[in-house]
Design a protein around this motif. Structure first.
Motif, PDB file in Angstrom:
ATOM      1  N   GLN A 251      12.034  -5.076  -2.659  1.00 28.58           N
ATOM      2  CA  GLN A 251      12.026  -3.615  -2.540  1.00 28.58           C
ATOM      3  C   GLN A 251      10.611  -3.057  -2.677  1.00 28.58           C
ATOM      4  O   GLN A 251      10.199  -2.179  -1.918  1.00 28.58           O
ATOM      5  N   PHE A 252       9.853  -3.597  -3.641  1.00 30.47           N
ATOM      6  CA  PHE A 252       8.491  -3.096  -3.846  1.00 30.47           C
ATOM      7  C   PHE A 252       7.628  -3.374  -2.615  1.00 30.47           C
ATOM      8  O   PHE A 252       6.909  -2.497  -2.123  1.00 30.47           O
ATOM      9  N   ILE A 253       7.687  -4.606  -2.100  1.00 27.38           N
ATOM     10  CA  ILE A 253       6.838  -4.967  -0.952  1.00 27.38           C
ATOM     11  C   ILE A 253       7.226  -4.141   0.268  1.00 27.38           C
ATOM     12  O   ILE A 253       6.365  -3.659   1.008  1.00 27.38           O
ATOM     13  N   ARG A 254       8.533  -3.939   0.458  1.00 32.68           N
ATOM     14  CA  ARG A 254       8.968  -3.142   1.618  1.00 32.68           C
ATOM     15  C   ARG A 254       8.429  -1.713   1.515  1.00 32.68           C
ATOM     16  O   ARG A 254       7.852  -1.181   2.475  1.00 32.68           O
ATOM     17  N   GLN A 255       8.592  -1.097   0.348  1.00 30.90           N
ATOM     18  CA  GLN A 255       8.140   0.293   0.212  1.00 30.90           C
ATOM     19  C   GLN A 255       6.615   0.385   0.230  1.00 30.90           C
ATOM     20  O   GLN A 255       6.050   1.319   0.801  1.00 30.90           O
ATOM     21  N   ALA A 256       5.960  -0.593  -0.394  1.00 29.43           N
ATOM     22  CA  ALA A 256       4.495  -0.588  -0.389  1.00 29.43           C
ATOM     23  C   ALA A 256       3.967  -0.741   1.037  1.00 29.43           C
ATOM     24  O   ALA A 256       2.964  -0.121   1.404  1.00 29.43           O
ATOM     25  N   GLY A 257       4.654  -1.546   1.829  1.00 31.02           N
ATOM     26  CA  GLY A 257       4.258  -1.707   3.229  1.00 31.02           C
ATOM     27  C   GLY A 257       4.402  -0.400   3.988  1.00 31.02           C
ATOM     28  O   GLY A 257       3.506  -0.003   4.743  1.00 31.02           O
ATOM     29  N   ASN A 258       5.509   0.301   3.751  1.00 27.04           N
ATOM     30  CA  ASN A 258       5.712   1.596   4.418  1.00 27.04           C
ATOM     31  C   ASN A 258       4.622   2.590   4.051  1.00 27.04           C
ATOM     32  O   ASN A 258       4.251   3.446   4.852  1.00 27.04           O
TER      33      ASN A 258
END
Lengths: 429, 298
Positions: A251-258
């Protein structure tokens, strides 16, 4: 009058809610106590929620280990049997399960636990009940440090070892790039806090010059990291160390990527971010070039033993394993090996002595190295490989894996010097 | 300066989400005097339905932009079905019972729904991330903000406006207000109170599902997401005043801004501030910031 009535009602509501929560915590019954011709192990893993995959992979790997052991005739004339219960990632609940395993099922060993908070709670039961607990996955170095005791052993790397490798990686990077501003975000429980402490101690020990510009502690299983990511972007560290695992890391990597975090700073997760689960869940969303590690990698070391383990797991479970699988596999193999040496699964003193001398060849061991137990801390000593995310479609559904490895020597990571001496000065008995 | 702008924006995003998940809870309490613990499960069912439908929608290769309509459709389907089943199947037999008993009833429904969610959707996480990235990012003084978060703010505003307009400017709303003020008198005047209850519960359930559906693209949908929501929504409506729509809005804003300030300035107290505010409000205004003390009928 009305106000008093409302106040009374609110109190009743709060009391009822607490009562309901307590009722909700009651564990289910477990059945079938150990018979005389069995070696019985009671394991606790989360089977639901963001940690659920770790539990399911652990169970699949345990099934593989049990089948192997029993196919070889069992252990000291006994058939190996493993009971598994859902810890729900809740320490209080796990304590009740562990108590039942010991008192009602007469298990010979406890094993498992993904969450360090659960690991600490179960470890305390093991100490009180003088039953050996083999930790397979949780990583807080506290369990083999300040809170260690004779009945606890761990067969996967802890946060001190992974942070020792990570700190060396960062020290080498500083020598090349001169970075200075560092930030940390990790889950707000023992694992996250101990990991960050271990990292800072290792950086200090290596003489790395750094300034902490942001330190954030979202709760475990935080559904939305957006405000934390904004706070990180606002603080603008050059290096971000991340301490999340499982679904939280995804979840963190996905949101950080966005939110374009990876374009603004270098991202590292040295303990669990390189777990296969993360790459499989993120697919093409996994950012290339970020630096990660884990306690076992499906594509390192490139040895026959590791390939065999990964392929056999795939055949058994229909998916590639997360690192939890190898930890659980190692735990059952370690138990089988020492009971085979000692003979009697109730001879706790001899079993402890055997575990302290344990040498166990595991899938994650590169050629020429065999994992072994540190008799002083009861922490297994293993190598740590850190890699960069690179395109790799050999392990679907992941479209990336780690590569460009930097491998850190086991003895170098197992720790010496002030930290270990401080922690081993006053063991819990 | 940038930090304070980030606090306000993060606070508004969080407040929007809090308002979306708590407005249905306070509406149901205001009309029916039921503190609906199952509200958290209705939120979770909305999220799961949306995640399933959005996944299927994108797998089928339909036009991406219409996935927002899928989110609304998922919320309506989940809210209508679950709301009607719970109200017609269980609650209508319990009207007139003590409020505390009703809490136990809705808590039982909550537990049943939590297990049904696991039976129906399993225990693995669901992701419906595609709509989240479709609106791109906006640059605010150098910080990127997801367009989807601004959509959530707009949706929360529309929801608040819609609920306010429905209550104050429509005949059904006037009937609701009459029932809120005096159920017995409303019955005597010919208002079909049971139908008002059904409509209210279904609307409240749909609002919970709407909150879940529009949250799904931001999170991984896993078992247990309803538990956290009900605790937070409870804190928000207690701060604002049980049954007060305006109170829910102010409660959400207060909690949202304070939480964002804590994350940016003092991360160690992030969870503490939410419940500290609730405790302070309960200590000095046990009926919340915007609800009036309730006179007891004799």
């Amino acid at each position: 009058m009305g106000v008093r009535r409302t106040r009374r009602q609110v109190r009743r509501v709060v009391a009822l809610l607490f009562g309901a929560v307590l009722l909700f915590q009651a564990p289910p019954g477990v059945t079938a106590a150990a018979s005389g011709d069995e070696l019985l192990v009671g394991c606790l893993f989360p089977m639901t929620g963001r940690g659920g995959l770790y539990g399911r992979d652990s169970v699949a790997a345990i099934e593989m280990a049990v089948a192997e052991v029993n196919a070889d005739g069992g252990v000291a004339g006994r058939r190996l049997r493993v009971l598994v219960e859902d810890s729900k990632s809740k320490p209080a609940y796990a304590v009740q399960i562990a108590e039942r395993f010991i008192r009602r099922e007469n298990v010979h060993f406890l094993c498992g636990a993904v969450s360090s908070a659960v690991g600490l709670a179960v470890s305390d039961v093991a100490r009180r009940r003088q039953t050996i607990f083999v930790g397979t996955d949780h990583a807080s170095s506290r369990l083999t440090g300040e809170s260690r005791h004779p009945y606890y052993f761990r067969v996967s790397n802890n946060t001190r070892q992974s942070m020792a490798a990570g700190a060396r990686y960062l020290a080498e990077l500083q020598a090349r790039t001169g970075w200075r501003r560092i930030g940390f975000i990790g889950p707000d429980y023992d694992y996250g806090h101990v990991m960050w402490r271990d990292m800072r101690e290792q950086l200090d020990a290596l003489g790395v010059d750094y300034e902490i510009v942001v330190e954030l502690w979202p709760k475990l299983y935080e559904p939305d990291f957006t405000p934390y990511i904004d706070a990180i972007l606002d603080a603008a560290p050059q290096i971000l160390v991340n301490g999340h695992w499982g679904g939280d890391a995804v979840q963190f990597i996905r949101q950080a990527g966005n939110l374009e975090l990876f374009e603004r700073m270098r991202f590292f997760n040295f303990d669990a971010g390189g777990n296969y689960e993360v790459m499989a869940a993120l697919g093409d969303e996994m950012p290339l070039g970020v630096v990660l590690s884990a306690r076992h990698h499906n594509n390192w070391p490139d040895t026959e033993a590791n390939r065999r383990f990964v392929n056999r797991f795939y055949e058994h479970a229909g998916r590639y394993p997360s690192y939890a699988a190898e930890g659980a596999y190692a735990g059952i193999k370690a138990i089988a090996q020492v009971v085979g040496e000692v003979g009697d699964p109730r001879d706790t003193d001899e079993l402890i002595a055997a575990l302290e001398q344990l040498r166990l060849k595991l899938p994650e061991d590169p050629e020429g190295f065999t994992s072994y137990m540190d008799p002083e801390t009861h922490q297994i000593v293993q190598m740590q490989a850190i890699g960069e995310v690179v395109p790799n479609r050999a392990y679907p559904p992941a479209t990336t894996m780690l590569g460009n490895w930097r491998v850190y020597d086991a003895e170098q990571l197992s720790g010496s010097g002030d930290v270990v001496h401080r922690e081993t000065a006053s063991p819990t008995q | 300066m940038l930090t304070y702008v980030a606090i306000v924006l993060d606070g508004l995003v969080y407040a929007s989400w809090l308002f979306m998940v708590s407005v249905g809870l306070t509406l149901i309490y205001g009309v029916m005097k039921i503190l609906n613990i199952a509200h958290g499960s209705l939120y979770a069912i909305g999220a799961y339905t949306a995640a399933s439908l959005v996944g299927a929608y994108f797998s089928a290769g339909y036009v991406p932009v219409l996935s927002f309509a899928v989110l609304v459709g998922a919320a309506l389907a989940a809210g209508l079905v679950c709301g009607l089943v719970i109200e017609r199947g269980v609650l209508r037999f319990m009207y007139g019972q003590d409020e505390v008993l009703m809490i136990l009833v809705t808590y039982a429904i909550f537990l049943i729904l939590e297990d049904l969610i696991k039976v129906f959707w399993g225990v693995s996480p669901y992701f419906a991330f595609q709509p989240y990235g479709m609106l791109g990012n906006f640059d605010v003084m150098g910080l990127p903000y997801a367009g989807y978060d601004f959509l959530l703010m707009g949706l929360a505003g529309l929801t608040g406006l819609g609920v306010w307009w429905s209550i104050n400017r429509t005949r059904t709303g006037h009937l609701l207000t009459a029932v809120i003020h005096d159920r017995e008198m409303s019955t005597a005047m010919g208002v079909n109170v049971k139908r008002v209850y059904t409509v209210t519960f279904v609307i409240g359930a749909t609002l919970a599902a709407l909150g879940g559906a529009f949250t799904a693209p931001k999170i991984s949908v896993t078992p247990g997401i309803g538990v956290e929501v009900i605790v937070l929504a409870f804190a928000v409506v207690v701060i604002g005043g049980l049954g007060s729509i305006g109170g829910a809005m102010i409660g959400a804003l207060l909690v949202g801004i304070l939480r964002a300030a804590a994350v940016h300035l003092l991360p160690e107290v992030e969870l503490f501030v939410i419940y500290a505010v609730m405790a302070l409000v309960l200590a000095f205004r046990p009926y919340g910031l915007f609800a009036a003390p309730e006179a007891r009928k004799i």
